[in-house]
Design an enzyme around this catalytic site. Structure first.
Site, PDB file in Angstrom:
ATOM      1  N   CYS A   2       6.420 -36.921  54.208  1.00 40.94           N
ATOM      2  CA  CYS A   2       5.153 -37.604  53.945  1.00 40.94           C
ATOM      3  C   CYS A   2       4.466 -38.004  55.247  1.00 40.94           C
ATOM      4  O   CYS A   2       5.127 -38.265  56.249  1.00 40.94           O
ATOM      5  CB  CYS A   2       5.399 -38.862  53.144  1.00 40.94           C
ATOM      6  N   ARG A  27       4.352 -30.895  59.276  1.00 37.95           N
ATOM      7  CA  ARG A  27       5.573 -31.528  58.759  1.00 37.95           C
ATOM      8  C   ARG A  27       5.911 -31.070  57.343  1.00 37.95           C
ATOM      9  O   ARG A  27       6.975 -31.371  56.834  1.00 37.95           O
ATOM     10  CB  ARG A  27       5.374 -33.052  58.721  1.00 37.95           C
ATOM     11  N   TRP A  74       5.474 -35.476  50.482  1.00 38.79           N
ATOM     12  CA  TRP A  74       6.603 -34.541  50.354  1.00 38.79           C
ATOM     13  C   TRP A  74       7.447 -35.174  49.261  1.00 38.79           C
ATOM     14  O   TRP A  74       8.056 -36.218  49.471  1.00 38.79           O
ATOM     15  CB  TRP A  74       7.329 -34.461  51.700  1.00 38.79           C
ATOM     16  N   ASN A 100       5.676 -44.013  52.891  1.00 42.05           N
ATOM     17  CA  ASN A 100       6.693 -43.019  53.286  1.00 42.05           C
ATOM     18  C   ASN A 100       8.039 -43.696  53.116  1.00 42.05           C
ATOM     19  O   ASN A 100       8.194 -44.853  53.509  1.00 42.05           O
ATOM     20  CB  ASN A 100       6.561 -42.621  54.756  1.00 42.05           C
ATOM     21  N   GLY A 101       9.030 -42.955  52.615  1.00 40.74           N
ATOM     22  CA  GLY A 101      10.372 -43.534  52.467  1.00 40.74           C
ATOM     23  C   GLY A 101      10.790 -43.575  51.010  1.00 40.74           C
ATOM     24  O   GLY A 101      10.218 -42.893  50.167  1.00 40.74           O
ATOM     25  N   GLU A 481      30.081 -22.540  60.985  1.00 40.74           N
ATOM     26  CA  GLU A 481      28.689 -22.990  61.132  1.00 40.74           C
ATOM     27  C   GLU A 481      28.286 -23.024  62.616  1.00 40.74           C
ATOM     28  O   GLU A 481      27.180 -22.604  62.977  1.00 40.74           O
ATOM     29  CB  GLU A 481      28.514 -24.370  60.471  1.00 40.74           C
ATOM     30  N   LYS A 485      25.221 -20.805  64.256  1.00 43.92           N
ATOM     31  CA  LYS A 485      24.127 -21.449  64.999  1.00 43.92           C
ATOM     32  C   LYS A 485      23.943 -20.777  66.353  1.00 43.92           C
ATOM     33  O   LYS A 485      22.839 -20.469  66.774  1.00 43.92           O
ATOM     34  CB  LYS A 485      24.485 -22.927  65.169  1.00 43.92           C
ATOM     35  N   GLU A 488      22.540 -17.214  66.022  1.00 40.17           N
ATOM     36  CA  GLU A 488      21.183 -17.216  65.498  1.00 40.17           C
ATOM     37  C   GLU A 488      20.123 -17.454  66.573  1.00 40.17           C
ATOM     38  O   GLU A 488      19.081 -16.805  66.575  1.00 40.17           O
ATOM     39  CB  GLU A 488      21.121 -18.318  64.429  1.00 40.17           C
ATOM     40  N   HIS A 504      47.139 -12.381  64.158  1.00 37.92           N
ATOM     41  CA  HIS A 504      47.225 -11.222  63.270  1.00 37.92           C
ATOM     42  C   HIS A 504      46.222 -10.144  63.664  1.00 37.92           C
ATOM     43  O   HIS A 504      45.886  -9.281  62.849  1.00 37.92           O
ATOM     44  CB  HIS A 504      47.029 -11.667  61.815  1.00 37.92           C
ATOM     45  N   LYS A 603      12.445 -18.711  58.040  1.00 36.10           N
ATOM     46  CA  LYS A 603      12.998 -19.992  57.595  1.00 36.10           C
ATOM     47  C   LYS A 603      13.474 -19.900  56.146  1.00 36.10           C
ATOM     48  O   LYS A 603      14.504 -20.429  55.792  1.00 36.10           O
ATOM     49  CB  LYS A 603      11.934 -21.096  57.741  1.00 36.10           C
TER      50      LYS A 603
HETATM   51  O1  M6R Z   1      16.927 -22.497  52.257  1.00 41.34           O
HETATM   52  P1  M6R Z   1      18.365 -22.126  52.147  1.00 41.34           P
HETATM   53  O2  M6R Z   1      19.296 -23.253  52.433  1.00 41.34           O
HETATM   54  O3  M6R Z   1      18.710 -21.502  50.818  1.00 41.34           O
HETATM   55  O4  M6R Z   1      18.598 -21.038  53.250  1.00 41.34           O
HETATM   56  C1  M6R Z   1      19.822 -20.369  53.360  1.00 41.34           C
HETATM   57  C2  M6R Z   1      19.937 -19.656  54.694  1.00 41.34           C
HETATM   58  O5  M6R Z   1      18.950 -18.686  54.816  1.00 41.34           O
HETATM   59  C3  M6R Z   1      19.846 -20.629  55.877  1.00 41.34           C
HETATM   60  O6  M6R Z   1      20.800 -21.645  55.774  1.00 41.34           O
HETATM   61  C4  M6R Z   1      20.056 -19.895  57.209  1.00 41.34           C
HETATM   62  O7  M6R Z   1      21.360 -19.422  57.280  1.00 41.34           O
HETATM   63  C5  M6R Z   1      19.738 -20.833  58.375  1.00 41.34           C
HETATM   64  N1  M6R Z   1      18.630 -20.327  59.116  1.00 41.34           N
HETATM   65  C6  M6R Z   1      20.846 -20.963  59.362  1.00 41.34           C
HETATM   66  O8  M6R Z   1      20.520 -21.838  60.387  1.00 41.34           O
END
Ligand code: M6R
Length: 608
Positions: A2, A27, A74, A100-101, A481, A485, A488, A504, A603
């Site tokens: 928001c 945002r 939002w 907001n909040g 994870e 990251k 990516e 292994h 995204k």
């Molecule tokens: O919007 P979602 O959580 O469904 O997206 C899933 C993946 O595309 C997302 O988590 C992607 O792996 C990220 N960019 C990783 O940082």
């Protein structure tokens, strides 16, 4: 997230407010609205959708006047709709408020106000504030706002106007950002500096528990209990782009730093008397919860990694067998689903095509579906039977950070809720875990202090093309994870391994000076992990170890250690992942790539 803008001065407010809101569009939002005092009454115009929809509406019927507040919403409570958009007003339209909040006690307040005859027209938590202003009106705006605020629990940044005192605007901040902009014979409020940067660079950044009373001529600051506050304004040097990123160089860094708040907000309102209560979001009866025979966590990417943590959490706490699946595999693999299977889909955006298809597949087979998502009103939220919203706010950087840690929090909440109902852990034990859970925001702040050590290590790996992440148990889930990251955004090839599996096959790849990031935060498997670290160290790896605070052993087996504030093993992933996010960030900037928009990635992946 928001956005708030407010104006008081000699000019027409409408365009100043619209322009301010347009500076907050980055945002993310789902609806927008304005309230402007026209000399007699407060006119309100609001609509679902882009700001341009509101602008078109205002071209037909504008809002004249020079006192006004505006908002981009939002959605948190209630779907995106005209009725749920802000500003909200009391029954007679004498007060207008933007917020907001999250007001945690809004249900109790709403019931109380309905009993007194107030009629609600939205599903929002915010509307209780407008109705309370009317209910508690004592002839003085500032005093009434103080009374209202004393009834609110939760997080709020408020902008309030009233036709009773049209020479004033009141702003309040409690755990949600708000700034006051100082102009010449005009003053402003905004949730973010970019909204008012065109008009002024002199601002007061309100602190929690403070309020500001604005007139065209000046601004008075005070605490919400009335104690005067005196502070010099700050002069903002940022350009608009830096201001949008909250002073950080990239959205990803801003979002990494927003994690303590995202965790706090996701916990907000869901812990009652020391235990988790999700009755509002999860409609399953106690009998149905006791009858669950299997859980499938289904998601993609980072959200899938949250689901991997979910397996440990749910099996440990609620003693329900769990499978965690990649959505693009699940939808095609003919999984065994019965009406006693609970499918939990996890998606930040709520629009990921594979996750949505998996959800539909699960429903087709008769499963009950709970969605954990960050976007109210998203496809996943609409189609699931039950929804747990992660209140991380919009995530703009492609690399997911605060959405992941908020998803973990939602999973812990679900696990603790099910454990309470299924009686799989003594109540006192559950309370102890909840206590640790509520301490996580503060500990996340502490982990952020590791930034410089991580940045230094990132410099040392930036020229490498391959590296490994190792962990056992929950540390392995977090290692996956961390590895994603890094790949990516820095484009360094990395692999995450369950440390016991190394010998292994993969141990063959360990050679002199190869960077290895070894997570050793899980106490029950610590000694085994240290043995695995020694295996790679003996082959010349350059090892960064992650261990819990107070660990003095690990340094004997690694080159460098990052200490993570101590919490129970089960909750460690929320904290351990933060240095790994920072590592990816600094490796990326060191290599000179685009942090927020990595190549080939989007995204939200809305195609298969
Ligand atoms: O919007 P979602 O959580 O469904 O997206 C899933 C993946 O595309 C997302 O988590 C992607 O792996 C990220 N960019 C990783 O940082």
């Amino acid at each position: 997230m928001c956005g708030i803008v407010g104006y008081i001065g000699p000019k027409q407010a409408q365009n100043i407010l619209l322009e301010g809101l347009s500076k907050l569009e980055y945002r993310g939002y789902d609806s927008a609205g304005l309230a402007v005092y026209n000399g007699e009454t407060i006119g309100v115009s609001k609509s679902k959708g882009r700001l341009s929809v509101l602008e078109d509406k205002l071209k037909v019927q504008g809002l004249p006047g020079s006192l006004g507040i505006g908002h981009t919403r939002w959605a948190t409570h209630g779907k995106p709709s005209d009725a749920n958009s802000h500003p909200h007003v009391d029954g007679a339209g004498r007060f207008a408020v933007v917020h907001n909040g999250i007001i945690e006690n809004y249900i109790e307040l709403k019931e109380e106000l309905i009993a007194k005859g107030h009629v609600f027209t939205s599903e929002t938590d915010t509307e209780v504030i407008a109705k309370l202003l009317a209910e508690l009106w004592d002839g003085d705006l500032v005093s009434t706002v103080k009374k209202v605020v004393s009834r609110l629990e939760g997080a709020y940044a408020l902008g309030i106007i009233s036709e009773y005192e049209p020479d004033k605007m009141v702003a309040v901040r409690q755990a949600s950002p708000l700034v006051v902009g100082l102009g010449k014979e005009e003053n402003f409020i905004a949730s973010d500096i970019p909204a008012i940067l065109k008009h002024t660079r002199d601002v007061h950044i309100l602190e929690d528990g403070e309020m500001a009373v604005l007139t065209a001529e000046g601004v008075t600051l005070m605490k919400t209990d009335g104690t005067p506050v005196s502070r010099e304004p700050m002069h903002v040097q940022w350009d608009v782009e830096t201001a949008e990123k909250g002073g950080y160089d990239h959205f990803m860094m801003k979002e990494i730093h927003e994690q303590p708040k995202a965790i706090r907000d996701t916990l907000s309102g869901r812990v009652k008397e020391g235990l988790v209560d999700l009755t509002r979001e999860v409609g399953l009866s106690e009998e149905e919860i006791r009858g669950i025979e299997k859980i499938h966590f289904v998601a993609c990417g980072t959200a899938y990694h949250a689901g991997l943590v979910g397996k440990y959490v749910m099996e440990d706490l609620a003693r329900i067998p769990v499978e965690t699946d990649i959505a693009s595999e699940y939808r095609y693999r003919n999984p065994i689903i019965t009406d006693k299977t609970l499918v939990v889909v996890i998606s930040q955006s709520g629009e990921t095509a594979d996750t949505l298809a998996a959800l539909r597949e699960a429903k087709k087979h008769g499963a009950r579906v709970v969605a954990i998502t960050n976007v109210v009103g998203s496809s996943v939220a609409r189609e699931a039977d039950d929804v747990i919203i992660t209140w991380a706010g919009p995530e703009i950087a492609v690399a997911s950070t605060k959405a992941y840690t908020s998803q973990l929090i939602a999973i812990y909440l679900l696990g603790l809720y099910f454990a309470k109902i299924r009686g799989t852990r003594p109540v006192e034990e559950l309370k102890e875990i909840v206590k640790h859970l509520t301490e996580l925001p503060g500990k996340a702040e502490e982990v952020l202090q590791t930034e410089q050590i991580v940045a230094e290590f990132a410099r040392s790996i930036a020229n490498h093309e391959h590296l490994f992440f190792l962990g056992r148990g929950l540390d392995y889930a977090v290692a996956l994870e961390g590895s994603l990251k890094l790949k990516e955004i820095s484009y360094i090839h990395s692999e995450a391994y369950a440390a016991g599996e190394l010998k292994h096959g993969t141990l063959a790849l360990i050679e002199e000076n190869i960077p290895v990031i070894a997570l050793a935060t899980q106490q029950y498997i610590y000694d085994k992990m240290v043995s695995n670290i020694q295996e790679v160290k003996a082959r010349g790896a350059n090892v960064l170890g992650l261990a819990a605070e107070g660990d003095t052993e690990l340094i004997k087996s690694v080159d460098r250690v990052i200490h993570i504030p101590k919490t129970i093993d089960l909750l460690m992933p929320v904290l351990t992942v933060i240095p790994l996010q920072l590592l990816a960030y600094y490796a990326c900037t060191e290599r000179g790539y685009d942090v927020d928009k990595p190549r080939n990635l989007a995204k939200s992946v809305t195609v298969e």
